[in-house]
Write a protein that holds these residues in place. Structure first.
Motif, PDB file in Angstrom:
ATOM      1  N   THR B  31       0.845  -1.183   0.000  1.00 11.37           N
ATOM      2  CA  THR B  31       0.000   0.000   0.000  1.00 11.37           C
ATOM      3  C   THR B  31       0.886   1.240   0.000  1.00 11.37           C
ATOM      4  OG1 THR B  31      -1.710  -1.168   1.204  1.00 11.37           O
ATOM      5  CG2 THR B  31      -1.810   1.222   1.253  1.00 11.37           C
ATOM      6  N   PHE B  32       0.642   2.094  -0.975  1.00  7.40           N
ATOM      7  CA  PHE B  32       1.408   3.338  -1.055  1.00  7.40           C
ATOM      8  C   PHE B  32       0.531   4.380  -1.731  1.00  7.40           C
ATOM      9  CE2 PHE B  32       2.999   3.737  -5.545  1.00  7.40           C
ATOM     10  CZ  PHE B  32       2.299   2.674  -6.047  1.00  7.40           C
ATOM     11  N   SER B  33       1.060   5.544  -1.975  1.00  7.39           N
ATOM     12  CA  SER B  33       0.191   6.575  -2.556  1.00  7.39           C
ATOM     13  C   SER B  33       0.872   7.250  -3.736  1.00  7.39           C
ATOM     14  CB  SER B  33      -0.197   7.614  -1.500  1.00  7.39           C
ATOM     15  OG  SER B  33       0.875   8.474  -1.256  1.00  7.39           O
ATOM     16  N   ILE B  34       0.034   7.585  -4.711  1.00 13.07           N
ATOM     17  CA  ILE B  34       0.492   8.352  -5.871  1.00 13.07           C
ATOM     18  C   ILE B  34      -0.348   9.613  -5.937  1.00 13.07           C
ATOM     19  CG2 ILE B  34       0.882   8.327  -8.363  1.00 13.07           C
ATOM     20  CD1 ILE B  34       0.820   5.306  -8.284  1.00 13.07           C
ATOM     21  N   ASP B  35       0.307  10.728  -5.996  1.00 15.52           N
ATOM     22  CA  ASP B  35      -0.394  12.024  -6.036  1.00 15.52           C
ATOM     23  C   ASP B  35      -1.413  12.118  -4.901  1.00 15.52           C
ATOM     24  OD1 ASP B  35       1.060  12.780  -8.169  1.00 15.52           O
ATOM     25  OD2 ASP B  35      -0.515  12.490  -9.672  1.00 15.52           O
ATOM     26  N   GLY B  36      -1.084  11.545  -3.755  1.00 19.56           N
ATOM     27  CA  GLY B  36      -1.961  11.622  -2.604  1.00 19.56           C
ATOM     28  C   GLY B  36      -3.098  10.624  -2.613  1.00 19.56           C
ATOM     29  N   ILE B  37      -3.179   9.803  -3.654  1.00 13.26           N
ATOM     30  CA  ILE B  37      -4.241   8.793  -3.694  1.00 13.26           C
ATOM     31  C   ILE B  37      -3.645   7.481  -3.219  1.00 13.26           C
ATOM     32  CG2 ILE B  37      -5.933   7.624  -5.151  1.00 13.26           C
ATOM     33  CD1 ILE B  37      -5.547   9.972  -7.128  1.00 13.26           C
ATOM     34  N   LYS B  43       2.562  -7.081  -4.623  1.00 19.53           N
ATOM     35  CA  LYS B  43       3.976  -6.818  -4.383  1.00 19.53           C
ATOM     36  C   LYS B  43       4.747  -6.989  -5.696  1.00 19.53           C
ATOM     37  CE  LYS B  43       7.384  -7.993  -0.837  1.00 19.53           C
ATOM     38  NZ  LYS B  43       8.561  -7.958  -1.667  1.00 19.53           N
ATOM     39  N   GLY B  44       5.665  -6.098  -5.917  1.00 19.28           N
ATOM     40  CA  GLY B  44       6.461  -6.188  -7.141  1.00 19.28           C
ATOM     41  C   GLY B  44       5.915  -5.343  -8.278  1.00 19.28           C
ATOM     42  N   THR B  45       4.768  -4.686  -8.066  1.00 19.24           N
ATOM     43  CA  THR B  45       4.201  -3.845  -9.127  1.00 19.24           C
ATOM     44  C   THR B  45       5.058  -2.597  -9.321  1.00 19.24           C
ATOM     45  OG1 THR B  45       2.016  -4.609  -8.523  1.00 19.24           O
ATOM     46  CG2 THR B  45       2.124  -2.625  -9.857  1.00 19.24           C
ATOM     47  N   LEU B  46       5.254  -2.236 -10.581  1.00 17.79           N
ATOM     48  CA  LEU B  46       5.993  -1.021 -10.881  1.00 17.79           C
ATOM     49  C   LEU B  46       5.094   0.186 -10.648  1.00 17.79           C
ATOM     50  CD1 LEU B  46       7.626  -2.238 -14.193  1.00 17.79           C
ATOM     51  CD2 LEU B  46       8.749  -2.004 -11.979  1.00 17.79           C
ATOM     52  N   VAL B  47       5.720   1.281 -10.248  1.00 20.77           N
ATOM     53  CA  VAL B  47       4.953   2.491  -9.930  1.00 20.77           C
ATOM     54  C   VAL B  47       4.140   2.945 -11.133  1.00 20.77           C
ATOM     55  CG1 VAL B  47       5.197   4.929  -9.372  1.00 20.77           C
ATOM     56  CG2 VAL B  47       6.517   3.219  -8.115  1.00 20.77           C
ATOM     57  N   ILE B  48       4.721   2.824 -12.342  1.00 24.63           N
ATOM     58  CA  ILE B  48       4.025   3.328 -13.531  1.00 24.63           C
ATOM     59  C   ILE B  48       2.748   2.506 -13.797  1.00 24.63           C
ATOM     60  CG2 ILE B  48       5.191   1.937 -15.311  1.00 24.63           C
ATOM     61  CD1 ILE B  48       5.539   4.653 -16.852  1.00 24.63           C
ATOM     62  N   LEU B  54      -4.690   3.756 -11.537  1.00 24.79           N
ATOM     63  CA  LEU B  54      -5.402   4.890 -10.932  1.00 24.79           C
ATOM     64  C   LEU B  54      -5.824   5.913 -11.982  1.00 24.79           C
ATOM     65  CD1 LEU B  54      -3.191   5.584  -7.788  1.00 24.79           C
ATOM     66  CD2 LEU B  54      -5.435   4.516  -7.840  1.00 24.79           C
ATOM     67  N   GLY B  55      -5.430   5.691 -13.231  1.00 23.82           N
ATOM     68  CA  GLY B  55      -5.784   6.651 -14.269  1.00 23.82           C
ATOM     69  C   GLY B  55      -4.875   7.855 -14.296  1.00 23.82           C
ATOM     70  N   ILE B  56      -3.676   7.728 -13.715  1.00 22.78           N
ATOM     71  CA  ILE B  56      -2.716   8.832 -13.741  1.00 22.78           C
ATOM     72  C   ILE B  56      -1.736   8.562 -14.875  1.00 22.78           C
ATOM     73  CG2 ILE B  56      -0.865   9.981 -12.470  1.00 22.78           C
ATOM     74  CD1 ILE B  56      -2.374   9.125  -9.894  1.00 22.78           C
TER      75      ILE B  56
END
Lengths: 289, 871
Positions: B31-37, B43-48, B54-56
């Motif tokens: 669990t982490f956040s991108i742009d505050g979401i 596990k192992g998923t790339l940030v992109i 998330l539609g970013i």
């Protein structure tokens, strides 16, 4: 003077309204906005369908001061004053087609596909004009330039180029989009004809005529140049090698200086352009006094 | 619809759809956040990827979901805050590439949408990328669908600050006849090289040089030790290398994020906004790859890979991508033709149908020796068309003489198909292959005959160390790229080798292989060529039973599996119903609304042609097949000449139409809707891409049946589907398993060899005509023999070898290969090597070898135009 005849929608007086409801007819005020069939006693709360939009519900009274005195006396013939005054002014009517007055220099007329100074075509078939066209009037198919058939500098040229003047709105977005300034607009506005096919102009109809010793394409680029040199204006005319190439491959080409000197007539223009020119000339003859 | 059956509760359609894929439940999540979401990902998923979910949108070039992350282009930089060792959140000192960064718990990612730093970094990278990128957009094929163009607009500066001279290269390089490389457009994202290395296994191109002159170039094939497999067409050589040659190179054009790689076939043909895209299914092989047909004003201009994770993912073979011009070839038939005074004349449909119906009716009624009508649909049919042929033969013509197998075949194969293939759809799928610990290929060359099957196998080999075993005469480069193990088998001895795969075998190779196949999930894939080896299919069934491995049959042609399901075999009715089973016949007769179906088992293609040659057949209805593909083309030609009445349903003029009495033109796949069934048994429906007046085979057969007074009720695809759904599968008895003994290998006298042969993916097939750029990427035809065999024939490596039979000969350059002695391999249908046509022989036959009198490249039967015979 216009007051009595103007069919101003006026709200009928209560007296008339009662009369209407009594008889079921509208005796005088024909152009009245009041609906004819309405149950007695129902107030006219909203304008009926078909009434003039924006007409004031409370009737109309002009806020302009009325004319008085001499002005009022002459009012019935005041309109002729305009006519009389114009009799003594210079006429603005153009006697087209008897006299042809050129349009303003930036008038958006028929398109032209330009050439570089050596006669190679500027169009690279990129289709940006077709993309920009809001009326979908332009159709382009590109193809590869080959050493045997080099139509434009670089790798790509427009093999098919059509402008449909039935669709074209002459807005000029296409010439703004053109990256090589291949497409520009002329001042030619005579684009009317009896057939649909006659208004679809092909590449040969749109190509600029050969001027100043230009050699008709295809022929090789000037040796040692790139398409960028062409774009920057480094090429100022055909070279001897280009002439030799055309002489070898198309000895009868009318654009060759030798043939020009012999008096060979220049290559005919495109079929559609010629038909349009003939048609326009005939119409002008017929319309000329 | 003419269905009068009361059966309305059909449990499953004839070819049921594959169930929807169930997303795997991740073992661990982050669990982490991108742009505050805040988001939770496996596990192992790339940030992109998490941002995509998330539609970013983060701009990127080198990132591709099916290729390993590399972080080469740096366009996807984001600001990252992560908990340090002390547990406090701290900012990473520099922006990080989100395509190469795995999400960690508590991480806070700020993209260009929320971080000025990330935005500035992306603008900077874009500016760097554009420094040397030429302003080619107006002449570049990628213009309009170019990620660099788009992202320069969305994440770049409006004006350029670069005032110096750009780096330029001569352009373009012909990497092969098909693939063109414009080095100055390249942004060095390495998608193409990573694809070549990771997916196709053809590392022909890679980065060369360093710094500002870093560029994509080609390798020296001699260094890579696969010299000999050169492309047929000319190609410019790079400074140090050989031409790029791959069956999958078209994919690099599609995944190139700029216009650096373009294809010769589509060069300057159109712009994306001109094109209308129709999703479709490739017609060249039995994988059913998803494709996208891009067409403009009724002309197909290109085909791109579709995205189907269950089948071809996002890749297709070059044949699927580039071979489509056959559908508009100059010899396309547009009007029905009827033979009058020996000449085919164009006539109206009504007239042609009347003539065809009269001829067929007369052939059926004839009471002489020549009577009865047989049907040969060919292997390129859709499921709907195959079903119509099947029903037409049984109900209208009243015969079981129907066989779609336009290739070497055997009664054993038919029994095998009825027993183990028909009605058993989706028992082995691509996902089973992906998870299989071991895969045995028998009579199947994964790259040449499978295409995308090879890519999927290679993926499993790389990802999970899958073991690939191949029963073949020699290890091909395809097998080497699968890190496969060869179980050497001379042609005709496949059954022996398959039977030898037992745990306690004295041969360690065979016992190892047997052990690998006993692992749960192991798969045995048998190719259509195994029909030519007596006893091999029986042995494959025994092997599957012995080891518990799953068994699947992988034919080459797109229509074969659908035709098996539709029952276009002499002993098989639709859905695997045996002709010999009266209950199956009654079941089918009820659905078809006829009193009874012919009970007598029909004749196979070879038997039909033999009967025709002997003057015992009254008429033939022939679909899309090439006589040169048949087991004995010479016999087939004699047979068609002997048959009194031939009706041909063809797309293009062919050898069959030249001998036909009535030719009825039918639509190619691009002009009709239909369904191909993959080797897995997966239905792959496709819509009609182009507006057309041409009719599909089932519609033409329906009209023909009407003209014969026996309505078929298969006028539309919907009508066929309704009937297929009503028909359903068969839960009764199946055809018994074949039990054919292996034949004794023939004696091979001195100066002779046993012939081994299979098709190459790109060859002289009829569905590849009109595409010179693709033909140039075909492998150069060679004859392969062992060193001893070459020496015995008196031919050196690279010399010319003549392979001859009574019927004719083929001369090809020799490539000495590590393979059994006294075996010679030829490509089945490459330019200059039309084996069945020229030699009248097939795999397993004994042929004579001799040194060619003159060292000529190409055989005596060479067809210089590439206009050969079928795919």
């Amino acid at each position: 003077m216009a007051e009595p005849t103007r069919p101003t929608p006026k709200k009928p007086t209560p007296k008339k309204q009662s009369g209407t409801s009594a008889t079921g007819k509208t005796p005088v005020a024909r152009p009245s906005a009041t609906p004819v069939r309405r149950p007695a006693g129902t107030p006219a709360t909203k304008p009926a369908a078909g009434r003039e939009v924006g007409a004031p519900a409370q009737g109309y009274t002009s806020r302009m001061p009325g004319s008085t005195g001499l002005q009022a006396a002459l009012a019935p013939v005041a309109g002729f004053g305009v006519t009389l005054a114009n009799l003594f002014r210079p006429t603005v009517t153009e006697q087209y087609p008897s006299e042809k007055i050129p349009p303003k220099p930036r008038f958006h007329g028929r398109h032209q596909l330009n050439r570089y100074a050596d006669g190679l075509e500027k169009c690279i078939g990129c289709e940006l004009c077709a993309w920009a066209c809001p009326a979908d009037a332009i159709y382009v198919e590109a193809a590869d330039n080959t050493p045997d058939e080099q139509y434009s500098p670089g790798e790509r040229y427009g093999r098919v180029y059509q402008i449909n003047y039935l669709r074209c709105i002459l807005c000029g977005l296409c010439i703004e989009a053109c990256p090589t300034r291949a497409l520009t607009m002329t001042n030619d506005f005579e684009l009317a004809g009896p057939t649909r096919a006659g208004l679809i102009w092909e590449k040969e109809d749109l190509l600029a005529p050969l001027r100043n010793g230009m050699l008709s394409s295809p022929h090789p680029m000037v040796e040692g140049t790139t398409d960028t040199d062409y774009y920057n204006g480094a090429v100022t005319g055909p070279t001897e090698q280009q002439e030799a190439w055309v002489t070898e491959n198309r000895p009868d080409d009318p654009s060759l200086p030798a043939n020009v000197a012999k008096g060979v007539p220049p290559a005919p223009r495109g079929e559609t352009a010629q038909a349009q020119a003939d048609l326009t000339a005939a119409a002008i003859r017929q319309g000329t006094r | 619809m003419t269905v009068t059956s009361s059966r309305t509760d059909a449990a499953t359609p004839l070819v049921p759809q594959a169930p929807a894929a169930v997303p795997a439940v991740p073992a661990a999540t982050v669990t982490f956040s991108i742009d505050g979401i805040e988001t939770t990902v496996p596990k192992g998923t790339l940030v992109i990827r998490a941002a995509e979910e998330l539609g970013i949108a983060i701009p990127r070039f080198c990132d591709h979901p099916l290729l390993a992350p590399v972080g080469a282009c740096r366009q996807c930089l984001v600001e990252v805050w992560a908990p340090g060792r002390d547990g406090n959140l701290s900012k990473m000192p520099k922006p990080q590439p989100s395509c190469a960064l795995e999400a960690t718990p508590g991480m806070q990612v700020k993209t260009q949408h929320t971080s000025a730093e990330a935005d500035k970094a992306q603008h900077g990278v874009m500016e760097f990328l554009l420094i040397n990128h030429p302003l080619d957009c107006p002449v570049c094929d990628k213009g309009g669908e170019c990620p660099l163009q788009n992202q320069a607009m969305s994440n770049g500066r409006a004006t350029s600050r670069f005032i110096d001279v750009k780096r330029t290269y001569p352009k373009p390089i012909n990497v092969s006849t098909q693939i063109l490389l414009d080095r100055e457009r390249c942004i060095l994202c390495q998608r193409c090289t990573r694809f070549s290395e990771e997916v196709a296994g053809d590392p022909f191109i890679d980065l060369q040089m360093r710094g500002a002159v870093q560029q994509i170039g080609t390798f020296d094939t001699h260094v890579l030790d696969f010299a000999g497999e050169a492309p047929a067409g000319p190609a410019t050589l790079d400074v140090s290398g050989k031409p790029f040659s791959s069956y999958f190179s078209g994919n690099t054009v599609q995944i190139c994020p700029v216009g650096a790689l373009t294809s010769a076939a589509y060069r300057f043909r159109s712009r994306p906004f001109d094109l209308v895209s129709t999703p479709s299914i490739a017609e060249h092989d039995s994988n059913g790859s998803a494709i996208r047909i891009d067409h403009r004003r009724g002309v197909v201009l290109r085909r791109q890979a579709g995205d189907d994770p269950a089948v071809n993912q996002e890749f297709i073979t070059d044949k699927d991508r580039f071979a489509f011009t056959w559908q508009v070839a100059a010899d396309r038939l547009t009007t029905p033709l009827v033979r009058r005074d020996g000449e085919l004349e164009p006539v109206s449909w009504q007239e042609a149908l009347d003539v065809a119906a009269d001829g067929l009716a007369a052939a059926q009624r004839a009471d002489g020796t020549a009577h009865g009508v047989a049907v040969l649909p060919g292997g390129r049919v859709t499921l709907e068309d195959a079903y119509a042929y099947s029903k037409f033969a049984r109900t209208v013509l009243g015969t079981n003489d129907v066989d779609h197998r336009a290739r070497p075949h055997s009664p054993e194969e038919e029994q095998f198909l009825g027993h183990a293939v028909a009605g058993r759809t989706l028992q082995v799928t691509f996902s089973d292959l992906a998870s299989a610990p071991a895969v045995l290929l028998a009579g199947l060359e994964a790259e040449e005959e499978g295409g995308i099957l090879f890519v999927r196998l290679r993926q499993a080999v790389r990802a999970r160390k899958q073991r690939v075993l191949s029963v073949a005469p020699f290890a091909t480069r395809g097998l080497e790229r699968l890190s496969g193990t060869l179980l050497p088998a001379a042609p005709g001895t496949e059954a022996e080798v398959l039977d030898g795969l037992v745990a306690g075998s004295s041969d360690s190779l065979l016992s190892d292989a047997a052990a690998a196949l006993t692992a749960p999930g192991a798969v045995v894939l048998v190719g259509e060529r195994l029909a030519g080896a007596p006893g091999a299919l029986s042995a494959a069934l025994r092997l599957a039973e012995r080891t518990g491995a799953k068994l699947a049959w992988v034919p080459r042609r797109a229509g074969e599996r659908g035709a098996v399901e539709a029952g276009t075999l002499p002993g098989l009715l639709p859905g695997g119903r045996p002709v010999d089973d009266s209950a199956a016949r009654v079941d089918l007769a009820a659905v078809w609304g006829v009193d009874s179906l012919p009970a007598e088992r029909g004749r196979s293609l070879t038997e039909i042609l033999a009967a025709a040659e002997a003057g015992l057949l009254g008429g033939l209805v022939v679909g899309g097949l090439e006589l040169a593909d048949l087991p004995d083309p010479a016999q087939a030609r004699r047979a068609l000449e002997a048959v009194p009445f031939v009706v041909s349903l063809e797309v293009r003029a062919s050898e069959v139409t030249a001998l036909a009495d009535v030719v009825l033109p039918v639509a190619p796949p691009v002009e009709k809707a239909g369904t191909f069934v993959t080797w897995e048994g997966r239905p792959r429906p496709f819509p009609q891409a182009l507006a057309s007046h041409q009719m599909a085979d089932h519609r033409v057969l329906d009209l023909l049946a009407d003209a014969l007074g026996e309505p078929l009720g298969l006028q539309t695809v919907a009508a066929v589907h309704a009937e297929l759904d009503q028909l359903g599968g068969w839960d009764g008895a199946r055809v018994p398993a074949p039990a054919v003994d292996a034949a004794q290998p023939p004696a091979v006298p001195d100066g002779s060899a046993v012939l081994a042969t299979w098709h190459q993916l790109v060859d002289a097939g009829r569905l590849q005509t009109g595409e010179p750029f693709l033909a140039g990427t075909a492998k150069r035809p060679v004859a392969r023999v062992s060193a001893a065999t070459a020496a015995a024939a008196g031919v050196a490596d690279g010399g010319s070898l003549t392979v001859a039979t009574q019927a004719g000969s083929i001369t090809l350059p020799v490539l000495v290969t590590d393979m059994p002695d006294r075996v010679v391999w030829l490509p089945t249908n490459s330019v200059g090597s039309a084996v069945r046509d020229a030699l009248g022989a097939d795999a397993g036959a004994v042929v004579r070898l001799s040194a060619a009198a003159l060292d000529i490249v190409g055989g005596v039967t060479a067809d210089a135009t590439g206009e050969g015979v079928t795919a």
